[in-house]
Design a protein around this motif. Structure first.
Motif, PDB file in Angstrom:
ATOM      1  N   ARG A 154      52.674  59.236  41.543  1.00  0.00           N
ATOM      2  CA  ARG A 154      52.112  60.279  42.398  1.00  0.00           C
ATOM      3  C   ARG A 154      52.317  60.009  43.888  1.00  0.00           C
ATOM      4  NH1 ARG A 154      46.133  60.583  40.794  1.00  0.00           N
ATOM      5  NH2 ARG A 154      46.136  62.256  42.349  1.00  0.00           N
ATOM      6  N   GLU A 155      52.686  58.794  44.250  1.00  0.00           N
ATOM      7  CA  GLU A 155      52.867  58.485  45.664  1.00  0.00           C
ATOM      8  C   GLU A 155      54.315  58.576  46.126  1.00  0.00           C
ATOM      9  OE1 GLU A 155      51.030  54.697  46.303  1.00  0.00           O
ATOM     10  OE2 GLU A 155      48.998  55.535  46.320  1.00  0.00           O
ATOM     11  N   ASN A 156      55.265  58.204  45.243  1.00  0.00           N
ATOM     12  CA  ASN A 156      56.665  58.264  45.676  1.00  0.00           C
ATOM     13  C   ASN A 156      57.479  59.342  44.962  1.00  0.00           C
ATOM     14  OD1 ASN A 156      57.314  57.213  43.119  1.00  0.00           O
ATOM     15  ND2 ASN A 156      57.487  55.118  43.856  1.00  0.00           N
ATOM     16  N   GLY A 157      56.865  60.026  43.986  1.00  0.00           N
ATOM     17  CA  GLY A 157      57.540  61.139  43.326  1.00  0.00           C
ATOM     18  C   GLY A 157      58.534  60.750  42.245  1.00  0.00           C
ATOM     19  N   ARG A 158      58.753  59.458  42.024  1.00  0.00           N
ATOM     20  CA  ARG A 158      59.700  59.047  40.989  1.00  0.00           C
ATOM     21  C   ARG A 158      59.159  59.390  39.602  1.00  0.00           C
ATOM     22  NH1 ARG A 158      61.574  52.943  42.856  1.00  0.00           N
ATOM     23  NH2 ARG A 158      62.121  53.447  45.022  1.00  0.00           N
ATOM     24  N   SER A 159      60.075  59.664  38.678  1.00  0.00           N
ATOM     25  CA  SER A 159      59.666  60.101  37.344  1.00  0.00           C
ATOM     26  C   SER A 159      60.568  59.480  36.287  1.00  0.00           C
ATOM     27  CB  SER A 159      59.723  61.626  37.263  1.00  0.00           C
ATOM     28  OG  SER A 159      59.321  62.081  35.992  1.00  0.00           O
ATOM     29  N   VAL A 160      59.973  59.107  35.147  1.00  0.00           N
ATOM     30  CA  VAL A 160      60.735  58.568  34.018  1.00  0.00           C
ATOM     31  C   VAL A 160      60.199  59.179  32.726  1.00  0.00           C
ATOM     32  CG1 VAL A 160      61.248  56.365  35.135  1.00  0.00           C
ATOM     33  CG2 VAL A 160      59.188  56.587  33.725  1.00  0.00           C
ATOM     34  N   ILE A 161      61.015  59.102  31.672  1.00  0.00           N
ATOM     35  CA  ILE A 161      60.591  59.515  30.331  1.00  0.00           C
ATOM     36  C   ILE A 161      60.560  58.274  29.454  1.00  0.00           C
ATOM     37  CG2 ILE A 161      61.152  60.867  28.282  1.00  0.00           C
ATOM     38  CD1 ILE A 161      62.464  62.917  30.110  1.00  0.00           C
ATOM     39  N   VAL A 162      59.441  58.063  28.779  1.00  0.00           N
ATOM     40  CA  VAL A 162      59.289  56.887  27.922  1.00  0.00           C
ATOM     41  C   VAL A 162      58.821  57.307  26.536  1.00  0.00           C
ATOM     42  CG1 VAL A 162      58.800  55.285  29.810  1.00  0.00           C
ATOM     43  CG2 VAL A 162      56.921  56.542  28.745  1.00  0.00           C
ATOM     44  N   ARG A 163      59.011  56.416  25.592  1.00  0.00           N
ATOM     45  CA  ARG A 163      58.591  56.638  24.207  1.00  0.00           C
ATOM     46  C   ARG A 163      57.378  55.764  23.919  1.00  0.00           C
ATOM     47  NH1 ARG A 163      60.081  53.955  19.309  1.00  0.00           N
ATOM     48  NH2 ARG A 163      60.018  55.309  17.466  1.00  0.00           N
ATOM     49  N   VAL A 164      56.281  56.371  23.528  1.00  0.00           N
ATOM     50  CA  VAL A 164      55.045  55.641  23.223  1.00  0.00           C
ATOM     51  C   VAL A 164      55.154  55.062  21.816  1.00  0.00           C
ATOM     52  CG1 VAL A 164      52.552  55.811  22.902  1.00  0.00           C
ATOM     53  CG2 VAL A 164      53.672  57.111  24.735  1.00  0.00           C
ATOM     54  N   ASN A 165      55.096  53.723  21.725  1.00  0.00           N
ATOM     55  CA  ASN A 165      55.151  53.068  20.412  1.00  0.00           C
ATOM     56  C   ASN A 165      54.122  51.944  20.290  1.00  0.00           C
ATOM     57  OD1 ASN A 165      56.283  51.118  22.080  1.00  0.00           O
ATOM     58  ND2 ASN A 165      57.966  50.616  20.676  1.00  0.00           N
TER      59      ASN A 165
END
Length: 272
Positions: free
Chosen positions: A98-109
């Motif tokens: 929320r502070e630098n705007g970076r985004s990733v997609i991860v898999r919850v396992n």
């Protein structure tokens, strides 16, 4: 390990792609409902669709690397995975700093983090890509991704630059490690590994003395099942010690970690 940590040496993770959402069966493994940890009972979300929440993210690394996750897979700190307390396993989420705007997609396992105020525990790689490895935690937004509606594409992979013609290293150079050795983990499904060019090698050293190169070769043959060879050329008087060819990005990262455990000089990627 009493205190968790990342790799012994900082490394770039820009080449590791995000997890790619896909439909997967949800089994009993990892989805016990309800379940209790440290005297507190948690109930899984009946439907993850529409889930979006804000809170604090943390990350976990070498302390758990090679150990089983909640659904029986092997945790890989170089993969794009995460732990969540109530989302079904497996699930895919987009995590935005929320502070630098970076985004990733991860898999919850996996399950966790079991600390008040924290909503997700990311792999070392995911935290590194979001930019909060050093701080340990960060304010994030977590949003569930429905694989049936996902239309994204895997992250594009940069083309590595050509290496110098000669990469030198001193056989006497070593890096000490005060941490216990960790088990080498097999690559789990969707670990984040990807295919690499079939002419990819790790060059561990380049020496003017063949005898010195052969001593290093003997050391390396004990710690890896990959071929270890000495390469020479008419254009150079150096004897280059190389491991490979390597199979994929996961093996490359794991081999570097193994070399570090055995106090072998920093290896460089080369293409031949």
């Amino acid at each position: 390990m009493k205190q968790d940590a990342g790799p012994r040496e900082s490394m770039s993770v820009d080449h590791i792609p995000d997890a790619v959402p896909r439909e997967e069966p949800r089994t009993i493994a990892g989805n016990k409902n309800p379940y209790t940890v440290r005297g507190k009972t948690y109930t899984l979300l009946p439907s993850p669709e529409g889930y979006k929440s804000q809170g604090i993210a943390s990350w976990y690394g070498r302390k758990f690397h090679g150990h089983t996750t909640s659904n029986g897979e092997i945790y890989n700190m170089y993969g794009m995975t995460a732990a969540h307390k109530t989302l079904p396993i497996p699930s895919y989420v987009r995590v935005t700093h929320r502070e630098n705007g970076r985004s990733v997609i991860v898999r919850v396992n996996d399950r966790g983090p079991f600390h008040d105020g924290r909503i997700i525990d990311l792999s070392y790689t995911a935290a590194k890509k979001l930019g909060f490895v050093d701080s340990g935690t960060a304010p994030v937004e977590v949003e569930y991704i429905d694989p049936r509606q996902y239309r994204g594409a895997p992250s594009s992979l940069p083309v590595p630059p050509a290496p110098p013609s000669v990469l030198t290293a001193s056989l006497g150079t070593s890096r000490s490690s005060g941490s216990p050795q960790m088990p080498a983990a097999p690559s789990p499904a969707y670990s984040g590994g990807y295919e690499i060019p079939d002419n990819t090698y790790l060059q561990v050293g380049a020496f003017s003395s063949r005898e010195v190169a052969e001593r290093l070769l003997v050391r390396l043959q004990v710690v890896t099942s990959y071929p270890v060879r000495i390469y020479t050329s008419k254009e150079s008087a150096f004897f280059r010690v190389r491991i490979g060819p390597l199979k994929d990005s996961y093996d490359l990262l794991m081999l570097r970690e193994t070399l570090a455990q055995h106090n072998v000089p920093q290896a460089h990627i080369v293409y031949q």
